[in-house]
Design a protein around this motif. Structure first.
Motif, mmCIF file in Angstrom:
data_model
loop_
_atom_site.group_PDB
_atom_site.id
_atom_site.type_symbol
_atom_site.label_atom_id
_atom_site.label_comp_id
_atom_site.label_asym_id
_atom_site.label_seq_id
_atom_site.Cartn_x
_atom_site.Cartn_y
_atom_site.Cartn_z
ATOM 1 N N MET A 43 -5.690 -1.181 -11.285
ATOM 2 C CA MET A 43 -4.606 -0.762 -10.113
ATOM 3 C C MET A 43 -5.087 -1.673 -8.974
ATOM 4 S SD MET A 43 -3.588 2.652 -9.182
ATOM 5 C CE MET A 43 -4.200 3.697 -7.600
ATOM 6 N N LYS A 44 -4.459 -1.829 -7.966
ATOM 7 C CA LYS A 44 -4.562 -2.786 -6.921
ATOM 8 C C LYS A 44 -5.122 -1.554 -5.912
ATOM 9 C CE LYS A 44 -1.503 -4.305 -4.071
ATOM 10 N NZ LYS A 44 -0.144 -5.510 -3.807
ATOM 11 N N ALA A 45 -6.225 -2.812 -5.456
ATOM 12 C CA ALA A 45 -7.331 -1.571 -3.766
ATOM 13 C C ALA A 45 -5.947 -1.106 -2.926
ATOM 14 C CB ALA A 45 -8.107 -2.476 -3.683
ATOM 15 N N VAL A 46 -6.469 -0.038 -2.469
ATOM 16 C CA VAL A 46 -5.211 0.383 -1.183
ATOM 17 C C VAL A 46 -6.036 -0.043 0.464
ATOM 18 C CG1 VAL A 46 -4.435 2.321 -0.575
ATOM 19 C CG2 VAL A 46 -3.493 2.330 -2.666
ATOM 20 N N LYS A 47 -5.347 -0.744 0.681
ATOM 21 C CA LYS A 47 -6.139 -0.883 2.519
ATOM 22 C C LYS A 47 -4.954 0.340 3.269
ATOM 23 C CE LYS A 47 -7.749 -4.826 2.967
ATOM 24 N NZ LYS A 47 -7.824 -5.964 3.516
ATOM 25 N N THR A 48 -5.585 0.648 3.735
ATOM 26 C CA THR A 48 -5.163 2.024 4.759
ATOM 27 C C THR A 48 -5.036 1.794 5.906
ATOM 28 O OG1 THR A 48 -6.841 3.096 5.986
ATOM 29 C CG2 THR A 48 -6.159 4.279 3.682
ATOM 30 N N PHE A 59 -0.713 5.948 5.807
ATOM 31 C CA PHE A 59 0.153 4.652 5.673
ATOM 32 C C PHE A 59 -1.123 3.560 4.714
ATOM 33 C CE2 PHE A 59 3.048 5.180 8.312
ATOM 34 C CZ PHE A 59 3.350 6.166 9.031
ATOM 35 N N CYS A 60 -0.247 2.812 3.954
ATOM 36 C CA CYS A 60 -1.236 1.685 3.786
ATOM 37 C C CYS A 60 -0.590 0.676 3.373
ATOM 38 C CB CYS A 60 -1.107 2.491 1.818
ATOM 39 S SG CYS A 60 -1.581 3.863 1.533
#
Ligand code: P6P
Length: 349
Positions: free
Chosen positions: A1-6, A191-192
């Motif tokens: 699971m790719k890390a989410v960056k907000t 927002f990611c």
């Protein structure tokens, strides 16, 4: 699971790019992101709530104000007012500036120019609409901000961005170090980062212009349209014509796929239709940061002198090589430029 960056995490991370930054711009961008989420909620249910249709009023441009126009304007102004990082707002929906003279904002460093809901005539037919914003550092010493703080050349922008409320909602912005796109994930309300380092292709096969005005177009524009329609396999012509009638949607498509968007001078818009301060300049900043080009057919948009808040301009914007080609066609019909650019050369066929 790719890390989410907000968006928030990204803004803080990028703040390190500005060694003297104390976080004001970061907080200002955060405030705009919050308002965008609130506006998105209403845009996405416009067909349900009693928010469709005319509000019965007209804005400074004499355009019918849709209820969502007014709602969006109020939300962005409110977010900026209570965020404390902006001392004045210039909006397409308001004739004059909105001064934010609360204790925390009076001496704030930034000015925001905004088109809160561009393309709003498309709302009732469920076509993408957008918000466009431009951020300047105030240059007046203190007290009330004034014309000098807003009527700055586009090259002076500190940041610019747009939000597109389409099949998904995206926020795309630049602070002068490239362009990044964030998609709203409704499941977490954030927002990611979805489109890092956005670049517009140097070439494209999409031209975007309202050909209904063809009769009144400048000759150079007519010449360029005909150029787009010629059969020529080597240059992938004829190009495809795509026109949504919503600048943010048309430019976002061209940003992703390549293409050119032209809104030239026309009989009904002899000075152009699109506004320099809160439409052309921010979009030009973004497109240039993504490797594209933006002019009025002759001169770079970002270097145009800004003399009034609701000033209009022609705009040729998008893939660099397509804009250059269109400018060459325009130069053929502009005597002073013909001398400068085509000394002794015949015009392009
Ligand atoms: P026309 C929307 O009203 C807008 O300001 C831009 O978003 C859009 O590109 C343009 O006007 C459309 O204008 O004259 O083609 O309907």
């Amino acid at each position: 699971m790719k890390a989410v960056k907000t968006l928030g995490q990204f803004i803080i991370e990028k703040q390190a790019d500005f060694p003297y930054a104390k976080g004001e711009l970061s907080r200002l961008l955060r405030d705009l992101g919050i308002a965008a989420k609130i506006v998105n909620r209403e845009v996405n249910k416009a067909g349900l709530a009693d928010i469709l249709g005319e509000a019965g009023s007209v804005n400074i441009q004499g355009e019918e104000q849709k209820k969502l126009d007014i709602y969006a304007n109020e939300q962005f102004i409110s977010a900026l007012k209570y965020g404390g990082e902006c001392c004045m707002v210039a909006s397409e929906e308001n004739e004059d500036y909105i001064h934010i003279d609360s204790e925390i904002s009076r001496e704030a460093k930034y000015i925001v120019a905004i088109d809160p809901l561009d393309g709003s005539s498309n709302i009732d037919v469920n076509v993408g609409v957008g918000t466009i914003f431009s951020i300047y550092r105030r240059i007046s010493a203190s007290g009330k901000a004034n014309d000098s703080d807003v009527l700055q050349r586009g090259t002076e922008q500190v940041a610019a961005g747009y939000i597109i409320y389409g099949s998904s909602t995206m926020l795309v912005y630049t602070t002068g170090k490239g362009v990044n796109g964030f998609t709203l994930d409704p499941s977490i309300g954030e927002f990611c980062l979805s489109h890092p380092n956005m670049c517009i292709p140097d070439d494209g096969v999409i031209y975007s212009i309202n050909e209904g005005y063809y009769t009144h177009f400048p000759d150079g524009v007519k010449k360029y349209i005909k150029y787009c329609q010629v059969e020529d396999a080597k240059t992938n012509r004829p190009y495809t014509s795509r026109y949504i009638g919503s600048m943010v949607a048309d430019l976002h498509r061209n940003m992703i796929k390549g293409g050119i968007f032209i809104y030239p001078l026309t009989a009904s818009a002899p000075k152009g239709k699109l506004r320099l301060v809160y439409e052309c300049n921010p979009m030009a900043f973004i497109i240039e940061q993504a490797g594209g080009k933006a002019s009025n057919g002759y001169d770079r948009i970002l270097e145009l002198e800004v003399t009034e808040l609701h000033q209009r301009s022609a705009i040729f914007i998008g893939s660099k090589n397509m804009v250059i080609k269109a400018e060459e066609m325009m130069a053929c019909f502009s005597p002073q430029l013909t001398r400068k650019n085509f000394e002794g050369e015949t015009c392009l066929q």
